[in-house]
Scaffold this active site. Structure first.
Site, PDB file in Angstrom:
ATOM      1  N   GLY A 199      86.753  49.387  52.722  1.00 23.13           N
ATOM      2  CA  GLY A 199      86.143  48.068  52.216  1.00 23.13           C
ATOM      3  C   GLY A 199      85.485  48.100  50.657  1.00 23.13           C
ATOM      4  O   GLY A 199      86.433  48.160  49.901  1.00 23.13           O
ATOM      5  N   ASP A 239      94.272  43.405  54.761  1.00 25.03           N
ATOM      6  CA  ASP A 239      95.712  42.957  54.603  1.00 25.03           C
ATOM      7  C   ASP A 239      96.197  42.754  53.259  1.00 25.03           C
ATOM      8  O   ASP A 239      97.415  43.131  52.766  1.00 25.03           O
ATOM      9  CB  ASP A 239      96.054  41.604  55.546  1.00 25.03           C
TER      10      ASP A 239
END
Length: 303
Positions: free
Chosen positions: A226, A257
């Site tokens: 992240g 993605d």
């Protein structure tokens, strides 16, 4: 290598706007990656999508949407009586929650014809699949699908895998772990994300995640975290690469993605792992500042 084939399920996406309204689009982890890879790869490089759709209006509209984005549709199988799946995104302070309707999704039958798999996937091109691509298939179909990907790996093709774990798509935790491990053995590049991998395999660090993929025979691993630094390793060297700036997300849908698409495009274009990861962070940083999985004109936003 002048072609990238992304394998998986593209769905109807309903993303939340204001006042209880929703916007319809088409997305899914493997399609999102293909969209961002297509955005940053040179036009001489083909990006195709391998999936199955139905014979309904939404299937036709979905295929046309892919074509508008420059993504090839020649590898799509059309199955009578089937339709795409659908998911709805709900947001809470920028974090996403999903509700799915995919029981009749045509993509569940995309890998049943092994002859079609071999004819379309084996060759001089890179392949991408995810844990979701695998989870929606029946167990016997999963096995033959991975066998074809293993042949591709043995033939020298780039086989790229993002585990993208979705427990709701599996019967139980052990099944998910077993098939994820099998998938890791057929890939040459892995793009896993923590903390999902921590929970599934009882690991405590990005280094442990990377070591597991290396032991499975993968030669390039990017462990995403992240907003935190990603761990990059090829088994010889190890690097940590962060996004470089703190961003308050509007919608984290498609963050991983888009990172994948940016990283894969950069690597296939000849960039080294560190430069590719830095670029991928920039792409993802732009995407999370917009609603929905696919951000229009993303190339103009990434400097």
């Amino acid at each position: 290598m002048t072609k990238l084939i992304s394998i998986g399920e593209c769905m109807i996406e309903m993303s939340a706007l204001e006042d209880g309204l929703y916007k319809k689009g088409y997305a899914g982890d493997s399609l999102n990656m293909a969209y961002y890879a297509r955005s940053f790869l040179p036009q001489s490089f083909d990006v195709d999508y391998f999936t199955a759709l139905g014979d309904d209006v939404e299937s036709e509209a979905l295929a046309k949407s892919l074509e508008r984005h420059g993504i090839g549709t020649d590898l799509i199988k059309y199955l009578p009586g089937k339709s795409p799946g659908l998911y709805m995104i709900s947001l809470d302070n920028g974090e996403r929650m999903f509700s799915y309707w995919r029981s009749a999704s045509a993509a569940k039958e995309m890998a049943q014809d092994i002859g079609f798999l071999e004819r379309t996937l084996l060759g001089d091109h890179a392949l991408f699949f995810s844990g979701i691509s695998l989870a929606i298939l029946q167990p016997d179909t999963r096995a033959q699908f991975l066998d074809v990907l293993n042949t591709a790996k043995e033939n020298g093709q780039q086989v790229i895998f993002d585990s993208n774990l979705r427990p709701s798509l599996w019967q139980n935790r052990q099944e998910m772990a077993d098939w994820t491990a099998k998938a890791s053995a057929v890939c040459t590049m892995a793009l896993p994300t923590v903390p999902d991998e921590y929970v599934l395999f009882d690991e405590k660090s990005s280094e442990q995640v990377a070591e597991r993929y290396l032991r499975a025979g993968c030669t390039e691993i990017v462990v995403k975290a992240g907003p935190e630094d990603a761990l990059l390793t090829d088994g010889q060297q190890k690097e940590w690469v962060g996004p470089g700036q703190s961003i308050q997300p509007v919608d984290t849908t498609g963050a991983g993605d888009s990172f994948n698409g940016g990283y894969i495009a950069a690597r296939l274009s000849g960039k080294n792992m560190v430069d590719a990861a830095q670029f991928a962070h920039k792409v993802a940083g732009q995407v999370i500042q917009h609603r929905g999985a696919l951000v229009a004109d993303i190339k103009s936003l990434v400097k």
